[in-house]
Design a protein around this motif. Structure first.
Motif, PDB file in Angstrom:
ATOM      1  N   ASP A 123       0.838  -1.202   0.000  1.00 54.84           N
ATOM      2  CA  ASP A 123       0.000   0.000   0.000  1.00 54.84           C
ATOM      3  C   ASP A 123       0.872   1.251   0.000  1.00 54.84           C
ATOM      4  N   GLN A 124       0.247   2.412   0.170  1.00 57.35           N
ATOM      5  CA  GLN A 124       0.990   3.674   0.046  1.00 57.35           C
ATOM      6  C   GLN A 124       2.005   3.880   1.156  1.00 57.35           C
ATOM      7  N   PHE A 125       1.917   3.120   2.246  1.00 51.59           N
ATOM      8  CA  PHE A 125       2.886   3.259   3.344  1.00 51.59           C
ATOM      9  C   PHE A 125       4.042   2.277   3.190  1.00 51.59           C
ATOM     10  N   ALA A 126       4.045   1.536   2.088  1.00 47.52           N
ATOM     11  CA  ALA A 126       5.024   0.469   1.874  1.00 47.52           C
ATOM     12  C   ALA A 126       4.811  -0.680   2.854  1.00 47.52           C
ATOM     13  N   ASN A 127       3.593  -0.797   3.437  1.00 49.56           N
ATOM     14  CA  ASN A 127       3.235  -2.041   4.119  1.00 49.56           C
ATOM     15  C   ASN A 127       3.273  -3.102   3.037  1.00 49.56           C
ATOM     16  N   ALA A 128       3.648  -4.336   3.409  1.00 50.25           N
ATOM     17  CA  ALA A 128       3.774  -5.365   2.379  1.00 50.25           C
ATOM     18  C   ALA A 128       3.351  -6.715   2.898  1.00 50.25           C
ATOM     19  N   VAL A 129       2.842  -7.527   2.008  1.00 48.00           N
ATOM     20  CA  VAL A 129       2.523  -8.911   2.339  1.00 48.00           C
ATOM     21  C   VAL A 129       3.486  -9.791   1.553  1.00 48.00           C
ATOM     22  N   LEU A 130       4.245 -10.606   2.291  1.00 45.82           N
ATOM     23  CA  LEU A 130       5.199 -11.523   1.656  1.00 45.82           C
ATOM     24  C   LEU A 130       4.736 -12.952   1.856  1.00 45.82           C
ATOM     25  N   GLU A 131       4.650 -13.691   0.775  1.00 43.18           N
ATOM     26  CA  GLU A 131       4.252 -15.086   0.880  1.00 43.18           C
ATOM     27  C   GLU A 131       5.502 -15.960   0.841  1.00 43.18           C
TER      28      GLU A 131
END
Lengths: 93, 128
Positions: B41-49
């Motif tokens: 998202d715009q905050f550079a939150n990330a989901v890594l699988e």
């Protein structure tokens, strides 16, 4: 906005980004955004031996909040233009 | 990261181009996570699988499996695309087991503590 516009002018130039964790990464400036996040292409770490995990990283996204310096090529800076833009911003804001 | 407007069409610092790619994420605490980017998202939150933490001690390394991770953007330093045509690590590095790497980490920590305590003991000398 001023530095965002300024960095947009530098897209395509080679820069070195020094991060707050002391890593320095050299690469071609691919893009920048309003938070001054930086995307570099063809990147390589300056002190490669100290950071072996970065060996195969060629493109990277750097969060603006972790940047300490962006080192620019001396001929890549039009100081007159920067001065004018700064004066205009100072007058406006 | 802003959503690109029409004039920014060639100038997006979006992480969209990194989706579904295996990436290296450097965190502020020095950790190195590897995984496939599934969301951001715009905050550079990330989901890594399929995330794993690559622990490196000297010439030894180990990948500790973590699974599905949500990373808060404020901890992100760098997100790097791993070039599949290049070796991820220099050839002189050896892969070891989790037990061994933990042992190596402890040894490194002890050496650092010893160095710190010796320095403290020398402080009274006022050499500089």
């Amino acid at each position: 906005m001023l530095f965002f516009s300024y960095f947009k002018e530098l897209v395509g130039k080679e820069v070195t980004v020094e991060l707050k964790n002391d890593i320095a990464i050299k690469g071609i400036l691919h893009s920048v955004d309003q938070y001054l996040n930086i995307k570099l292409e063809n990147s390589r770490v300056v002190d490669q031996d100290k950071y072996p995990h970065m060996l195969s990283v060629r493109n990277c996204f750097i969060r603006g909040s972790v940047v300490r310096y962006v080192l620019l090529p001396p001929d890549g800076v039009d100081t007159e233009l920067l001065h004018d833009a700064t004066r205009r911003e100072a007058r406006a804001g | 990261m802003s959503w690109a407007g029409p004039e920014d069409i060639f100038l997006s610092t979006s992480l969209a181009s990194y989706l579904d790619k295996k990436l290296l994420v450097l965190l502020r605490d020095g950790r190195k996570l590897l995984g496939i980017l599934r969301s951001f998202d715009q905050f550079a939150n990330a989901v890594l699988e399929g995330a794993c933490e690559r622990v490196i001690v000297g010439d030894l390394y180990c990948d500790l499996p973590l699974g599905l991770y949500v990373i808060r953007g404020e901890n992100v330093v760098l997100i790097g695309e791993l070039d599949p045509e290049r070796e991820e690590l220099p050839a002189h590095m050896t892969r070891v087991s989790a037990v061994e790497i933990k042992r190596a980490q402890k040894a490194e920590r002890d050496a650092k503590d010893l160095k710190g305590s010796m320095r403290k003991r020398m402080e009274f000398l006022d050499l500089d």
